[in-house]
Design a protein around this motif. Structure first.
Motif, PDB file in Angstrom:
ATOM      1  N   ILE A 181       2.312  76.859  34.279  1.00 56.00           N
ATOM      2  CA  ILE A 181       2.674  75.556  33.717  1.00 56.00           C
ATOM      3  C   ILE A 181       4.103  75.604  33.182  1.00 56.00           C
ATOM      4  O   ILE A 181       4.899  74.693  33.414  1.00 56.00           O
ATOM      5  CB  ILE A 181       1.676  75.134  32.620  1.00 56.00           C
ATOM      6  CG1 ILE A 181       0.333  74.783  33.272  1.00 56.00           C
ATOM      7  CG2 ILE A 181       2.202  73.961  31.814  1.00 56.00           C
ATOM      8  CD1 ILE A 181      -0.810  74.555  32.301  1.00 56.00           C
ATOM      9  N   GLY A 203       0.561  69.553  32.933  1.00 55.64           N
ATOM     10  CA  GLY A 203      -0.738  70.037  32.484  1.00 55.64           C
ATOM     11  C   GLY A 203      -1.769  70.025  33.583  1.00 55.64           C
ATOM     12  O   GLY A 203      -1.481  69.711  34.735  1.00 55.64           O
ATOM     13  N   SER A 215      -3.664  69.037  38.682  1.00 55.28           N
ATOM     14  CA  SER A 215      -2.468  69.376  37.902  1.00 55.28           C
ATOM     15  C   SER A 215      -1.513  68.201  37.997  1.00 55.28           C
ATOM     16  O   SER A 215      -1.445  67.513  39.014  1.00 55.28           O
ATOM     17  CB  SER A 215      -1.825  70.661  38.420  1.00 55.28           C
ATOM     18  OG  SER A 215      -1.498  70.526  39.785  1.00 55.28           O
ATOM     19  N   LEU A 220      -2.284  74.333  40.377  1.00 60.92           N
ATOM     20  CA  LEU A 220      -0.938  74.577  39.841  1.00 60.92           C
ATOM     21  C   LEU A 220       0.001  75.100  40.921  1.00 60.92           C
ATOM     22  O   LEU A 220       1.166  74.710  40.972  1.00 60.92           O
ATOM     23  CB  LEU A 220      -0.995  75.556  38.665  1.00 60.92           C
ATOM     24  CG  LEU A 220      -1.572  74.973  37.371  1.00 60.92           C
ATOM     25  CD1 LEU A 220      -1.861  76.074  36.378  1.00 60.92           C
ATOM     26  CD2 LEU A 220      -0.639  73.933  36.781  1.00 60.92           C
TER      27      LEU A 220
END
Length: 79
Positions: free
Chosen positions: A10, A28, A39, A62
């Motif tokens: 992140i 986030g 994500s 992510l």
């Protein structure tokens, strides 16, 4: 070498976005019951709005978001 944590991913995405797009509201991840892990990178700019990616795991989502951001930066720099 230890496995990267989602928190580190992140932060990496946040730095990429901040360096290229400027003002970042947040980066986030959350779990959605029908989609899976989602994500999201949201910006204060109306031009960009937000970018999302989903995956089976939080790490997968992510990674996809990071790759999407990198593709956009690469395409922008190529123009």
């Amino acid at each position: 070498m230890a496995e990267k944590l989602d928190e580190e991913r992140i932060k990496e995405i946040y730095k990429l976005c901040k360096g290229h797009f400027g003002d970042v509201r947040f980066v986030g991840i959350k779990y959605h019951s029908k989609i899976g892990w989602v994500s999201k990178a949201q910006f204060n700019s109306d031009e960009v709005g937000n970018l999302t990616a989903d995956g089976k795991t939080s790490t997968d989502a992510l990674r996809k978001l990071r790759n999407r951001v990198k593709k956009i930066i690469k395409r922008y720099n190529g123009v």
